[in-house]
Motif scaffolding. Sequence first.
Motif, PDB file in Angstrom:
ATOM      1  N   UNK A  22      -4.457  -3.324   1.774  1.00 42.49           N
ATOM      2  CA  UNK A  22      -5.528  -3.801   0.908  1.00 42.49           C
ATOM      3  C   UNK A  22      -5.901  -5.219   1.279  1.00 42.49           C
ATOM      4  N   UNK A  23      -7.140  -5.593   0.992  1.00 44.05           N
ATOM      5  CA  UNK A  23      -7.650  -6.907   1.371  1.00 44.05           C
ATOM      6  C   UNK A  23      -6.801  -8.004   0.768  1.00 44.05           C
ATOM      7  N   UNK A  24      -6.400  -8.983   1.629  1.00 39.39           N
ATOM      8  CA  UNK A  24      -5.653 -10.125   1.135  1.00 39.39           C
ATOM      9  C   UNK A  24      -4.176  -9.870   0.959  1.00 39.39           C
ATOM     10  N   UNK A  25      -3.715  -8.635   1.201  1.00 36.04           N
ATOM     11  CA  UNK A  25      -2.300  -8.342   0.973  1.00 36.04           C
ATOM     12  C   UNK A  25      -1.529  -8.550   2.256  1.00 36.04           C
ATOM     13  N   UNK A  26      -0.411  -9.246   2.172  1.00 37.06           N
ATOM     14  CA  UNK A  26       0.459  -9.417   3.331  1.00 37.06           C
ATOM     15  C   UNK A  26       1.679  -8.558   3.088  1.00 37.06           C
ATOM     16  N   UNK A  27       1.938  -7.652   3.980  1.00 43.24           N
ATOM     17  CA  UNK A  27       3.052  -6.725   3.775  1.00 43.24           C
ATOM     18  C   UNK A  27       4.009  -6.776   4.954  1.00 43.24           C
ATOM     19  N   UNK A  28       4.761  -7.921   5.117  1.00 44.76           N
ATOM     20  CA  UNK A  28       5.738  -7.950   6.210  1.00 44.76           C
ATOM     21  C   UNK A  28       6.804  -6.898   5.973  1.00 44.76           C
ATOM     22  N   UNK A  29       7.254  -6.295   7.004  1.00 42.68           N
ATOM     23  CA  UNK A  29       8.269  -5.248   6.850  1.00 42.68           C
ATOM     24  C   UNK A  29       9.451  -5.528   7.747  1.00 42.68           C
ATOM     25  N   UNK A  30      10.659  -5.180   7.275  1.00 43.69           N
ATOM     26  CA  UNK A  30      11.842  -5.395   8.108  1.00 43.69           C
ATOM     27  C   UNK A  30      11.819  -4.495   9.327  1.00 43.69           C
ATOM     28  N   UNK A  31      12.560  -4.866  10.315  1.00 39.05           N
ATOM     29  CA  UNK A  31      12.618  -4.124  11.583  1.00 39.05           C
ATOM     30  C   UNK A  31      13.865  -3.253  11.590  1.00 39.05           C
ATOM     31  N   UNK A  32      13.707  -1.933  11.598  1.00 37.55           N
ATOM     32  CA  UNK A  32      14.892  -1.077  11.553  1.00 37.55           C
ATOM     33  C   UNK A  32      15.589  -1.008  12.898  1.00 37.55           C
ATOM     34  N   UNK A  33      16.870  -0.742  12.846  1.00 38.91           N
ATOM     35  CA  UNK A  33      17.619  -0.517  14.071  1.00 38.91           C
ATOM     36  C   UNK A  33      17.233   0.850  14.620  1.00 38.91           C
ATOM     37  N   UNK A  34      16.983   0.970  15.923  1.00 31.74           N
ATOM     38  CA  UNK A  34      16.553   2.272  16.439  1.00 31.74           C
ATOM     39  C   UNK A  34      17.498   3.409  16.132  1.00 31.74           C
ATOM     40  N   UNK A  89      10.141  -2.157   0.959  1.00 30.24           N
ATOM     41  CA  UNK A  89       8.678  -2.277   0.914  1.00 30.24           C
ATOM     42  C   UNK A  89       8.192  -1.818  -0.445  1.00 30.24           C
ATOM     43  N   UNK A  90       7.064  -2.351  -0.868  1.00 26.47           N
ATOM     44  CA  UNK A  90       6.440  -1.880  -2.101  1.00 26.47           C
ATOM     45  C   UNK A  90       5.822  -0.513  -1.836  1.00 26.47           C
ATOM     46  N   UNK A  91       5.418   0.160  -2.914  1.00 27.54           N
ATOM     47  CA  UNK A  91       4.754   1.455  -2.735  1.00 27.54           C
ATOM     48  C   UNK A  91       3.479   1.285  -1.912  1.00 27.54           C
ATOM     49  N   UNK A  92       2.785   0.155  -2.119  1.00 30.69           N
ATOM     50  CA  UNK A  92       1.543  -0.091  -1.384  1.00 30.69           C
ATOM     51  C   UNK A  92       1.805  -0.417   0.084  1.00 30.69           C
ATOM     52  N   UNK A  93       2.963  -0.975   0.394  1.00 31.56           N
ATOM     53  CA  UNK A  93       3.264  -1.367   1.766  1.00 31.56           C
ATOM     54  C   UNK A  93       4.156  -0.380   2.503  1.00 31.56           C
ATOM     55  N   UNK A  94       4.571   0.703   1.834  1.00 32.56           N
ATOM     56  CA  UNK A  94       5.518   1.640   2.445  1.00 32.56           C
ATOM     57  C   UNK A  94       4.936   2.332   3.672  1.00 32.56           C
ATOM     58  N   UNK A  95       3.643   2.671   3.620  1.00 29.99           N
ATOM     59  CA  UNK A  95       3.029   3.351   4.757  1.00 29.99           C
ATOM     60  C   UNK A  95       2.956   2.427   5.969  1.00 29.99           C
ATOM     61  N   UNK A  96       2.617   1.160   5.740  1.00 33.09           N
ATOM     62  CA  UNK A  96       2.603   0.188   6.837  1.00 33.09           C
ATOM     63  C   UNK A  96       4.003   0.023   7.424  1.00 33.09           C
ATOM     64  N   UNK A  97       5.012  -0.031   6.539  1.00 33.87           N
ATOM     65  CA  UNK A  97       6.390  -0.182   7.009  1.00 33.87           C
ATOM     66  C   UNK A  97       6.809   1.021   7.854  1.00 33.87           C
ATOM     67  N   UNK A  98       6.395   2.209   7.436  1.00 32.86           N
ATOM     68  CA  UNK A  98       6.722   3.417   8.204  1.00 32.86           C
ATOM     69  C   UNK A  98       6.060   3.374   9.572  1.00 32.86           C
TER      70      UNK A  98
END
Length: 209
Positions: A22-34, A89-98
Amino acid sequence: MPLIPEEPQIHESAQGPRATPASGRIAPTPRPVPGPRPAAPPRPGRPGPLRPAPPAQRTPRDVAAKPAPAGPAPGTAAPAAPQIQLISASAEGALDAAEEAVDLLLESGRAPGEVLVITTGEQHPWAAHELSFGEASYWAQHDAGDDVFYADATVAARAASRPVVVVAVNGGDEPAAVSALSLAHSRAKTLLIVCGDPQRINSVLGAGV
């Protein structure tokens, strides 16, 4: 057992369809181990010469039939449970994190056909686009098994097992999340990555996954 979120950073990648935050939202996500890769089969050793054992002296009692000991059949073993990783991740950022998790998996050497992505709420844009051409075309791509496949929780039961399953807990009610995580756990052969609210995910995982 509660899971500890992974903390590394995942950089941006252009691979595959992406959900737009969403506009203006910053959704940094952690980096998973492969995660673990399937181990190469051990190289068979060279057997030494076999010498027949001398015949043993048997008594009538020794000759009587004895039941075979119970146990698994030779060469069989119970399948190992997949490793589970949590990306906060938040529900809104979960797809980006995936999506970031998928990018990292591909960069680490995973083949696209090894990855299945399941969403609990809104469909991934790729799934929505492909389904617009009809279910036959959509599932034909799944059956081909040569690319990352995206499915929402309502149809994911039809998806086959893959080495890695990524779940985006991006909405949906509690039963949907429980069902999706349980299904994902059964479909993941080596690694299950769950993106969403840690407290909710740990609660769902503790509820029977």
